[in-house]
Design a protein around this motif. Structure first.
Motif, PDB file in Angstrom:
ATOM      1  N   LEU A  34       0.836  -1.200   0.000  1.00  0.00           N
ATOM      2  CA  LEU A  34       0.000   0.000   0.000  1.00  0.00           C
ATOM      3  C   LEU A  34       0.872   1.250   0.000  1.00  0.00           C
ATOM      4  O   LEU A  34       0.656   2.171  -0.779  1.00  0.00           O
ATOM      5  CB  LEU A  34      -0.918  -0.047   1.225  1.00  0.00           C
ATOM      6  CG  LEU A  34      -1.933   1.064   1.468  1.00  0.00           C
ATOM      7  CD1 LEU A  34      -1.384   2.197   2.285  1.00  0.00           C
ATOM      8  CD2 LEU A  34      -2.556   1.583   0.173  1.00  0.00           C
ATOM      9  N   ARG A  35       1.870   1.245   0.887  1.00  0.00           N
ATOM     10  CA  ARG A  35       2.743   2.416   0.971  1.00  0.00           C
ATOM     11  C   ARG A  35       3.417   2.670  -0.380  1.00  0.00           C
ATOM     12  O   ARG A  35       3.523   3.806  -0.832  1.00  0.00           O
ATOM     13  CB  ARG A  35       3.800   2.219   2.056  1.00  0.00           C
ATOM     14  CG  ARG A  35       3.247   2.362   3.470  1.00  0.00           C
ATOM     15  CD  ARG A  35       4.352   2.241   4.523  1.00  0.00           C
ATOM     16  NE  ARG A  35       3.795   2.234   5.862  1.00  0.00           N
ATOM     17  CZ  ARG A  35       3.447   3.334   6.535  1.00  0.00           C
ATOM     18  NH1 ARG A  35       3.612   4.518   5.978  1.00  0.00           N
ATOM     19  NH2 ARG A  35       2.939   3.248   7.746  1.00  0.00           N
ATOM     20  N   LYS A  36       3.835   1.588  -1.023  1.00  0.00           N
ATOM     21  CA  LYS A  36       4.472   1.765  -2.329  1.00  0.00           C
ATOM     22  C   LYS A  36       3.471   2.281  -3.351  1.00  0.00           C
ATOM     23  O   LYS A  36       3.788   3.138  -4.169  1.00  0.00           O
ATOM     24  CB  LYS A  36       5.064   0.443  -2.808  1.00  0.00           C
ATOM     25  CG  LYS A  36       6.337   0.079  -2.062  1.00  0.00           C
ATOM     26  CD  LYS A  36       7.089  -0.990  -2.809  1.00  0.00           C
ATOM     27  CE  LYS A  36       8.563  -0.671  -2.827  1.00  0.00           C
ATOM     28  NZ  LYS A  36       9.315  -1.585  -3.667  1.00  0.00           N
ATOM     29  N   ALA A  37       2.247   1.761  -3.291  1.00  0.00           N
ATOM     30  CA  ALA A  37       1.236   2.172  -4.267  1.00  0.00           C
ATOM     31  C   ALA A  37       0.907   3.655  -4.142  1.00  0.00           C
ATOM     32  O   ALA A  37       0.575   4.307  -5.123  1.00  0.00           O
ATOM     33  CB  ALA A  37      -0.033   1.336  -4.093  1.00  0.00           C
ATOM     34  N   VAL A  38       0.985   4.189  -2.931  1.00  0.00           N
ATOM     35  CA  VAL A  38       0.637   5.599  -2.768  1.00  0.00           C
ATOM     36  C   VAL A  38       1.861   6.500  -2.795  1.00  0.00           C
ATOM     37  O   VAL A  38       1.784   7.659  -2.425  1.00  0.00           O
ATOM     38  CB  VAL A  38      -0.181   5.867  -1.487  1.00  0.00           C
ATOM     39  CG1 VAL A  38      -1.461   5.066  -1.506  1.00  0.00           C
ATOM     40  CG2 VAL A  38       0.625   5.594  -0.247  1.00  0.00           C
ATOM     41  N   GLY A  39       3.012   5.940  -3.215  1.00  0.00           N
ATOM     42  CA  GLY A  39       4.121   6.840  -3.486  1.00  0.00           C
ATOM     43  C   GLY A  39       5.376   6.641  -2.664  1.00  0.00           C
ATOM     44  O   GLY A  39       6.317   7.417  -2.803  1.00  0.00           O
ATOM     45  N   ALA A  40       5.429   5.604  -1.818  1.00  0.00           N
ATOM     46  CA  ALA A  40       6.661   5.360  -1.082  1.00  0.00           C
ATOM     47  C   ALA A  40       7.691   4.763  -2.035  1.00  0.00           C
ATOM     48  O   ALA A  40       7.378   3.836  -2.779  1.00  0.00           O
ATOM     49  CB  ALA A  40       6.411   4.409   0.076  1.00  0.00           C
ATOM     50  N   PRO A  45       4.973  -3.891  -5.656  1.00  0.00           N
ATOM     51  CA  PRO A  45       3.744  -3.382  -5.030  1.00  0.00           C
ATOM     52  C   PRO A  45       2.528  -4.275  -5.267  1.00  0.00           C
ATOM     53  O   PRO A  45       1.743  -4.502  -4.347  1.00  0.00           O
ATOM     54  CB  PRO A  45       3.556  -1.995  -5.651  1.00  0.00           C
ATOM     55  CG  PRO A  45       4.578  -1.853  -6.712  1.00  0.00           C
ATOM     56  CD  PRO A  45       5.651  -2.847  -6.439  1.00  0.00           C
TER      57      PRO A  45
END
Lengths: 406, 265
Positions: free
Chosen positions: A316-322, A399
């Protein structure tokens, strides 16, 4: 920078969310660091204690005594000591002090004590660096005339004359032989196992002929040891060679045969003992470090579990830009924070243990800045080393795969 | 002439599942104009989710080209893709994917953290986003204290927070009852109408798809057909307005490889 701060915040939140788990994981590091700190400081304290004791013997002093391991040892004699005193044979020697030592019973006015009685020459005062408290020391005249005079160490002085600071002129009995007290020495303290204050000093000749039954070698009286004071520390080595040469010749030792005497310098002993204790300290520290390593593996283990558990969160964190680095830092910081907090607590615990051990063993244990720095650095390194793999695993998660993870 | 916000050409994706190669996408071409609301429909396994993942830069295609706002995305590295996820697209998932034991506000703040928005501003923007989806009174509720519809609206707020030009929603109503689904769709429509955000959603449900202006059917990794069901709000509509009967089927040409292209009539 602010992103790093955020990673830090997220990592701390992760730890707080699993307090018990984090605490148990840290315990491995705490125990490891505490063990390193405590064992190293106890080891260093012991080594400092021993070398401090040995250094009390003086660094310019040489001890010569009979080597009982030799095939047919010839005992040292007064004549040997006189030969060493020859400045042509041993130019580095400042003073030679032969001594004959034996236990005896000292009595005065119904009080009885058992000091070490040493027959000595006037040089003994210098060589052993005693100080007089009252009265005078043994003089050449006393030695020449085999005078029945005694100089008391501080222990027999206070034992035999409690309450009296000036026993000069009193007569004590050593093995029932009367001796006149001519002086009392200032307290010196003990060096190693030897109590330098529980002594009574009498003229060497008196000890050899009047008090004890002493062997002779070719008409010469035997001495137990010859203490030699060397002019300066840099002449120690050459003087040891000179002394050996003189004694080998006098004892007629063939080239190639082993000496029937030993020449020792206290600093040699210090070095030997320090070497042993240092090895011991390193050894103990290494064993403790293994437990730190095990603690590190514990961190890696729990971090891997944590990464697996939070796979979806990572996705999730990667999907939203991490980015990779955000995730990497989050988990790496978590591991390093655990190991550093563990390290700090371990330093505290280790210091406490070393203090307790120090007071229990009655020696000065010092938690050195070095060992603290080392333990702290090592635990940080453990955190990074064992944290990097789980963190990289988290950072490299795809992701989509991570989001689908059940 | 307005440039398409999404321009995909001949996109393929092949997965290696053990020994077997799975062709999830076999050459998809499509365009989405700014301000459009597009629904992608198709049976399960048709590749529509794969397509969404490509559009959202969550995955990289095996071949083909993808232009996002005129910039080539298909050959960006991991860092470039991260940057697009961070700034250009918002993603809404079927299963909400909110962090548990974390307040709605904190959940919405997550993309802003990675966008490097300072703390105070972050909070402000997250509150605004939650107000926009009608959850201004639920800021400090945790996901388990919210209904499914509310959770999905938190997820929509999260996708909004970084002010993306495009929101991609993969079965956003799949786990919701009809009423909650409608609420969520109303939010999407509002965002599309009032803020001009391009919305692309994947759905099974024709009722949900009807909220969009255009429906693209995907089957077996290919675009099967496209249908204009409503007016584009903000896009250049000069061509569309010439279509007869207002809400007519867009004239679509499917070339041999199944590529879809809108053709002006």
């Amino acid at each position: 920078m602010s992103r790093l701060l955020e990673s830090f915040r997220i990592a701390l939140r992760g730890l707080v969310a699993n307090k018990v788990r984090a605490a148990l994981t840290m315990l491995g590091i705490i125990i490891g660091v505490a063990a390193v700190i405590a064992l190293v400081s106890i080891g260093e304290g012991f080594s400092a204690y021993v070398s401090g004791e040995l250094e009390g013997l003086g660094t310019r002093t040489l001890f010569v005594w009979t080597n009982r391991d030799a095939a047919n040892p010839q005992q040292l004699t007064t004549a040997d000591a006189e030969a060493l005193a020859d400045p042509l044979a041993c130019p580095g020697i400042e003073a030679v002090a032969p001594a004959y030592q034996q236990g005896a019973t000292a009595t005065y006015a119904g009080i009885e004590t058992s000091p070490n009685v040493s027959g000595v020459t006037p040089e003994y005062l210098t060589v052993q660096s005693y100080d007089m408290k009252v009265g005078r020391f043994i003089e050449q005249d006393d030695v020449d005339h085999r005078g029945r005079v005694a100089v008391l160490g501080s222990t027999p002085a206070s034992d035999l004359f409690p309450g009296s600071a000036y026993p000069i002129g009193e007569t004590i009995r050593l093995n029932d032989v009367p001796f006149e007290v001519i002086g009392v020495m200032a307290e010196k303290g003990s060096t190693g196992p030897m109590d330098n204050d529980d002594v009574v000093l009498i003229p060497l000749t008196t000890a050899q002929t009047r008090l004890f039954t002493v062997d002779t070698v070719r008409g010469d009286y035997v001495v137990s040891s010859i203490n030699v004071l060397v002019q300066s520390e840099d002449m120690l080595d050459s003087t040891i060679e000179d002394v050996s040469a003189v004694l080998r010749e006098r004892h007629r030792i063939q080239p190639g045969d082993t000496d029937d005497f030993q020449v020792r310098n206290p600093s040699d002993m210090v070095e030997t003992v320090t070497g042993i204790t240092t090895t011991l300290t390193i050894f103990l520290g290494a064993i403790a470090a293994i437990s730190l390593l095990v603690g590190g593996i514990g961190i890696m283990n729990i971090m891997l579990v944590s990464v697996t558990e939070r796979t979806r969160e990572i996705g999730l964190r990667k999907a939203v830009g991490a980015g990779k680095s955000d995730i990497l830092w989050q988990f790496l910081i978590e591991a390093v924070v655990m190991s550093l907090i563990g390290g700090l607590l371990g330093i505290g615990l280790g210091t406490a243990i070393s203090q307790i051990a120090g007071s229990a063993l009655d020696m000065q244990t010092v938690v050195s800045v070095n060992s603290v720095g080392l333990a702290f650095g090592f635990s940080a390194a453990v955190g990074v080393f064992f944290g990097i793999y789980p963190a990289m695993r988290a950072a490299n998660l795809h992701p989509i795969d991570a989001l689908r993870y059940e | 002439m307005i440039e398409p916000v999404i321009d995909v050409r001949d996109l393929t994706k092949v997965y290696q599942m053990g020994e077997v190669e799975v062709h999830a996408l076999r050459g998809v071409s499509m365009q989405v104009m700014p301000g459009e609301m597009v629904a992608i429909m198709g049976p399960s396994g048709s590749g529509k989710s794969t397509l969404m993942n490509m559009l959202g830069c969550l995955d990289t295609p095996t071949s083909g080209e993808y232009y996002l706002e005129g910039a080539a995305v298909s050959d960006l590295n991991d860092q470039g893709l991260t940057s697009i996820r961070r700034h250009k697209v918002g993603f809404v998932f079927q299963t909400y994917n909110l962090l548990s034991r974390t307040s709605a506000l904190a959940n919405v703040e997550i993309p802003l953290i990675y966008g490097g928005v300072p703390r105070r501003q972050r909070r402000q923007r997250a509150i605004e986003a939650l107000e926009m989806v009608g959850l201004g009174d639920r800021l400090h509720h945790q996901p388990n204290e919210l209904s499914g519809g509310e959770q999905q609206r938190v997820a929509v707020a999260r996708s909004l927070a970084s002010e993306p030009a495009i929101i991609l929603a993969d079965e956003p109503t799949g786990n919701l009852d009809t009423r909650s689904g409608k609420e969520v769709m109303a939010v999407f429509q509002q965002l599309n109408r009032e803020r001009g955000i391009t919305v692309i959603l994947v759905t099974h449900d024709p009722d949900i798809a009807r909220h969009a202006q255009r429906i693209i059917w995907v089957r077996d990794g290919l675009v099967e057909r496209a249908e204009q069901v409503g007016d584009r709000i903000l896009a250049d509509d000069s061509q569309g307005s010439e279509e007869d009967k207002g809400q007519a089927v867009a004239v679509a040409a499917l070339d041999a490889s199944g590529t879809f292209e809108e053709v002006a009539s």
